[in-house]
Motif scaffolding. Structure first.
Motif, PDB file in Angstrom:
ATOM      1  N   ALA A  66       0.769  -1.369   0.051  1.00 15.83           N
ATOM      2  CA  ALA A  66      -0.158   0.023   0.077  1.00 15.83           C
ATOM      3  C   ALA A  66       0.748   1.119   0.077  1.00 15.83           C
ATOM      4  CB  ALA A  66      -0.917  -0.032   1.281  1.00 15.83           C
ATOM      5  N   HIS A  67       1.844   1.191   0.817  1.00 12.61           N
ATOM      6  CA  HIS A  67       2.776   2.401   0.773  1.00 12.61           C
ATOM      7  C   HIS A  67       3.542   2.572  -0.533  1.00 12.61           C
ATOM      8  CE1 HIS A  67       1.771   2.375   5.263  1.00 12.61           C
ATOM      9  NE2 HIS A  67       2.260   3.624   5.180  1.00 12.61           N
ATOM     10  N   ALA A  68       3.975   1.357  -1.024  1.00 16.74           N
ATOM     11  CA  ALA A  68       4.629   1.566  -2.271  1.00 16.74           C
ATOM     12  C   ALA A  68       3.959   2.052  -3.349  1.00 16.74           C
ATOM     13  CB  ALA A  68       5.207   0.132  -2.634  1.00 16.74           C
ATOM     14  N   PHE A  69       2.838   1.384  -3.660  1.00 16.68           N
ATOM     15  CA  PHE A  69       1.918   2.027  -4.396  1.00 16.68           C
ATOM     16  C   PHE A  69       1.316   3.573  -4.414  1.00 16.68           C
ATOM     17  CE2 PHE A  69       0.354  -2.756  -5.444  1.00 16.68           C
ATOM     18  CZ  PHE A  69       1.715  -2.930  -6.114  1.00 16.68           C
ATOM     19  N   GLY A  70       1.167   3.859  -3.153  1.00 20.69           N
ATOM     20  CA  GLY A  70       0.671   4.900  -2.831  1.00 20.69           C
ATOM     21  C   GLY A  70       1.616   6.097  -2.959  1.00 20.69           C
ATOM     22  N   LEU A  71       3.054   5.880  -2.727  1.00 24.27           N
ATOM     23  CA  LEU A  71       4.038   6.776  -2.573  1.00 24.27           C
ATOM     24  C   LEU A  71       4.303   7.026  -4.280  1.00 24.27           C
ATOM     25  CD1 LEU A  71       5.894   8.860  -1.439  1.00 24.27           C
ATOM     26  CD2 LEU A  71       7.734   7.064  -0.984  1.00 24.27           C
ATOM     27  N   PHE A  72       4.250   5.862  -5.064  1.00 22.33           N
ATOM     28  CA  PHE A  72       4.425   5.876  -6.437  1.00 22.33           C
ATOM     29  C   PHE A  72       3.542   6.934  -7.014  1.00 22.33           C
ATOM     30  CE2 PHE A  72       2.944   4.141 -10.493  1.00 22.33           C
ATOM     31  CZ  PHE A  72       3.979   4.564 -11.356  1.00 22.33           C
ATOM     32  N   VAL A  73       2.484   6.923  -6.730  1.00 23.94           N
ATOM     33  CA  VAL A  73       1.331   7.407  -7.413  1.00 23.94           C
ATOM     34  C   VAL A  73       1.395   9.099  -6.824  1.00 23.94           C
ATOM     35  CG1 VAL A  73      -1.133   8.369  -7.659  1.00 23.94           C
ATOM     36  CG2 VAL A  73      -0.304   6.063  -7.587  1.00 23.94           C
ATOM     37  N   ALA A  74       1.722   9.234  -5.681  1.00 29.30           N
ATOM     38  CA  ALA A  74       1.893  10.495  -4.973  1.00 29.30           C
ATOM     39  C   ALA A  74       3.131  11.324  -5.545  1.00 29.30           C
ATOM     40  CB  ALA A  74       1.991  10.464  -3.499  1.00 29.30           C
ATOM     41  N   VAL A  75       4.249  10.704  -5.549  1.00 30.04           N
ATOM     42  CA  VAL A  75       5.579  11.047  -6.305  1.00 30.04           C
ATOM     43  C   VAL A  75       5.152  11.566  -7.646  1.00 30.04           C
ATOM     44  CG1 VAL A  75       7.930  10.964  -6.823  1.00 30.04           C
ATOM     45  CG2 VAL A  75       7.038  10.419  -4.788  1.00 30.04           C
ATOM     46  N   SER A  76       4.728  10.690  -8.416  1.00 26.42           N
ATOM     47  CA  SER A  76       4.110  11.063  -9.817  1.00 26.42           C
ATOM     48  C   SER A  76       3.532  12.153 -10.239  1.00 26.42           C
ATOM     49  CB  SER A  76       3.725   9.840 -10.456  1.00 26.42           C
ATOM     50  OG  SER A  76       4.531   8.450 -10.378  1.00 26.42           O
ATOM     51  N   VAL A  77       2.432  12.453  -9.355  1.00 25.73           N
ATOM     52  CA  VAL A  77       1.325  13.422  -9.919  1.00 25.73           C
ATOM     53  C   VAL A  77       2.018  14.489  -9.230  1.00 25.73           C
ATOM     54  CG1 VAL A  77      -0.537  11.905  -9.187  1.00 25.73           C
ATOM     55  CG2 VAL A  77      -0.033  13.226  -7.344  1.00 25.73           C
ATOM     56  N   SER A  78       3.080  14.658  -8.485  1.00 24.93           N
ATOM     57  CA  SER A  78       3.597  16.159  -8.051  1.00 24.93           C
ATOM     58  C   SER A  78       4.978  16.421  -8.656  1.00 24.93           C
ATOM     59  CB  SER A  78       3.520  16.091  -6.439  1.00 24.93           C
ATOM     60  OG  SER A  78       4.021  15.132  -5.859  1.00 24.93           O
ATOM     61  N   PHE A  79       5.507  15.473  -9.167  1.00 23.08           N
ATOM     62  CA  PHE A  79       6.739  15.402  -9.675  1.00 23.08           C
ATOM     63  C   PHE A  79       7.229  16.819 -10.466  1.00 23.08           C
ATOM     64  CE2 PHE A  79      10.777  14.076 -12.137  1.00 23.08           C
ATOM     65  CZ  PHE A  79      11.460  13.553 -11.128  1.00 23.08           C
ATOM     66  N   ASN A  80       6.553  16.978 -11.508  1.00 19.00           N
ATOM     67  CA  ASN A  80       6.737  17.905 -12.344  1.00 19.00           C
ATOM     68  C   ASN A  80       6.172  19.587 -11.789  1.00 19.00           C
ATOM     69  OD1 ASN A  80       7.716  16.497 -14.307  1.00 19.00           O
ATOM     70  ND2 ASN A  80       5.710  15.895 -15.370  1.00 19.00           N
ATOM     71  N   ILE A  81       5.611  19.383 -10.647  1.00 19.97           N
ATOM     72  CA  ILE A  81       5.343  20.601 -10.116  1.00 19.97           C
ATOM     73  C   ILE A  81       6.129  21.209  -8.924  1.00 19.97           C
ATOM     74  CG2 ILE A  81       3.286  21.910  -8.901  1.00 19.97           C
ATOM     75  CD1 ILE A  81       1.438  19.754 -10.298  1.00 19.97           C
ATOM     76  N   SER A  82       6.364  20.208  -7.714  1.00 18.97           N
ATOM     77  CA  SER A  82       7.263  20.338  -6.655  1.00 18.97           C
ATOM     78  C   SER A  82       8.190  19.410  -6.411  1.00 18.97           C
ATOM     79  CB  SER A  82       5.989  20.242  -5.410  1.00 18.97           C
ATOM     80  OG  SER A  82       5.916  18.741  -5.333  1.00 18.97           O
ATOM     81  N   GLY A  83       8.408  18.649  -7.444  1.00 21.10           N
ATOM     82  CA  GLY A  83       9.591  17.724  -7.201  1.00 21.10           C
ATOM     83  C   GLY A  83       9.226  16.333  -6.531  1.00 21.10           C
ATOM     84  N   GLY A  84       8.036  16.415  -5.990  1.00 25.30           N
ATOM     85  CA  GLY A  84       7.350  15.059  -5.378  1.00 25.30           C
ATOM     86  C   GLY A  84       8.089  14.733  -4.079  1.00 25.30           C
ATOM     87  N   HIS A  85       8.344  15.704  -3.415  1.00 24.36           N
ATOM     88  CA  HIS A  85       9.021  15.490  -2.034  1.00 24.36           C
ATOM     89  C   HIS A  85       8.221  14.216  -1.030  1.00 24.36           C
ATOM     90  CE1 HIS A  85      11.685  18.918  -2.289  1.00 24.36           C
ATOM     91  NE2 HIS A  85      11.883  18.305  -3.340  1.00 24.36           N
ATOM     92  N   VAL A  86       6.962  14.911  -0.926  1.00 25.42           N
ATOM     93  CA  VAL A  86       6.032  13.968   0.035  1.00 25.42           C
ATOM     94  C   VAL A  86       6.761  13.712   1.217  1.00 25.42           C
ATOM     95  CG1 VAL A  86       3.994  12.367  -0.354  1.00 25.42           C
ATOM     96  CG2 VAL A  86       5.227  13.024  -2.289  1.00 25.42           C
ATOM     97  N   ASN A  87       7.598  14.434   1.785  1.00 22.38           N
ATOM     98  CA  ASN A  87       8.124  14.147   3.153  1.00 22.38           C
ATOM     99  C   ASN A  87       8.996  14.979   3.506  1.00 22.38           C
ATOM    100  OD1 ASN A  87      10.008  12.681   4.639  1.00 22.38           O
ATOM    101  ND2 ASN A  87      10.097  10.725   3.715  1.00 22.38           N
ATOM    102  N   PRO A  88       8.923  15.695   4.852  1.00 26.19           N
ATOM    103  CA  PRO A  88       9.899  16.401   5.284  1.00 26.19           C
ATOM    104  C   PRO A  88      11.302  16.239   5.177  1.00 26.19           C
ATOM    105  CG  PRO A  88       7.889  16.331   6.590  1.00 26.19           C
ATOM    106  CD  PRO A  88       7.703  15.063   5.586  1.00 26.19           C
ATOM    107  N   ALA A  89      11.580  14.932   5.514  1.00 23.48           N
ATOM    108  CA  ALA A  89      13.026  14.486   5.372  1.00 23.48           C
ATOM    109  C   ALA A  89      13.616  14.622   4.009  1.00 23.48           C
ATOM    110  CB  ALA A  89      13.035  12.918   5.950  1.00 23.48           C
ATOM    111  N   VAL A  90      12.728  14.250   2.907  1.00 23.02           N
ATOM    112  CA  VAL A  90      13.386  14.558   1.587  1.00 23.02           C
ATOM    113  C   VAL A  90      13.634  16.015   1.549  1.00 23.02           C
ATOM    114  CG1 VAL A  90      12.512  14.184  -0.688  1.00 23.02           C
ATOM    115  CG2 VAL A  90      12.153  12.515   0.904  1.00 23.02           C
TER     116      VAL A  90
END
Length: 259
Positions: A66-90
């Motif tokens: 669930a986390h692998a698939f969810g993060l794959f989608v979350a990074v993909s949809v924001s990658f070209n806008i914000s860089g797809g960090h989705v994580n304060p550590a990143v």
């Protein structure tokens, strides 16, 4: 040293358009909401189906997927806008490596924490009041065990982000598979560390459930560990692998300016 370029000297960070920063923060809010809703929701669904049974191998695999698939989608949809960090550590690792300035980094942190919180509130409401469980340590695992585990796992995550997404030399197929690689390393780390401390690797993922359930037990571990791991990964990659590349880019820019 890359530390001298943090958010100040590198040309790509001379950002004057606040609209872009706000747009990036909105993208981080939405992508973090998507990720936490899928990841935390899968855990809640599994607990409901098993009558709150303790962690089982099947539950660990389900959480990893669930986390692998969810993060794959979350990074993909924001990658070209914000860089797809989705994580304060990143975001912190990107800041230390000079890939994001301080103002944008703060906006991203706020957006990520809000996204996680809203996701957990939506889960609690839509599930009829089920608990959004805060991350916790397993029996026999000390805070220092979990602290080191979070550092190592987050190092691997942020190093993967650097190698596939932040490195200017990553083109073509490598750039395309970045969201997949990032999702895979999170899923693999959950399989490795999920039975010990839940394998957060992400302060936002820990913050939302802790706030909504108001359970802050050992919460500092899920902030300090990932931030240290992410920061080390950013500095290591920049110093040993990207520093020469940045010097080459700067040299080419100087030559172009004089021409």
């Amino acid at each position: 040293m890359p530390i001298r370029g943090i958010a100040i000297r590198w040309p790509e960070l001379e950002e004057t358009n606040p609209t872009d920063a706000l747009r990036g923060a909105l993208a981080e809010f939405i992508s973090t909401l998507i990720f936490v809703f899928a990841g935390e929701g899968s855990g809640m669904a599994f607990n409901k189906l098993t009558d709150d049974a303790s962690t089982t191998p099947a539950g660990l695999v389900a959480a990893a997927l669930a986390h692998a698939f969810g993060l794959f989608v979350a990074v993909s949809v924001s990658f070209n806008i914000s860089g797809g960090h989705v994580n304060p550590a990143v975001t912190f690792g990107a800041f230390l490596g000079g890939h994001i300035n301080l103002l944008r980094g703060i906006l991203y942190w706020i957006a990520q924490l809000l996204g996680s919180t809203v996701a957990c509130l939506l889960l609690k409401f839509s599930s009829g009041g089920l608990t959004t469980s805060a991350f916790s340590l397993s029996t026999g695992v000390s805070v220092w065990n979990a602290f080191v585990l979070e550092i190592v796992m987050t190092f691997g995550l942020v190093y993967t982000v650097y190698a596939t997404a932040f490195d200017k030399r990553s083109e073509g197929n490598i750039k395309i598979i970045a969201p997949i690689a990032i999702g895979f390393i999170v899923g693999a780390n959950i399989l490795a560390g999920g039975a010990f401390d839940g394998a957060s690797m992400n302060p936002a993922v820990s913050f939302g459930p802790a706030l909504v359930s108001w359970d802050w037990t050992n919460h500092w571990v899920y902030w300090v560990g990932p931030l240290i791991g992410g920061g080390i990964a950013g500095l290591v990659y920049e110093f040993f692998f990207n520093h020469t590349n940045h010097r080459q880019i700067h040299h080419e820019q100087l030559i172009s300016a004089h021409d």
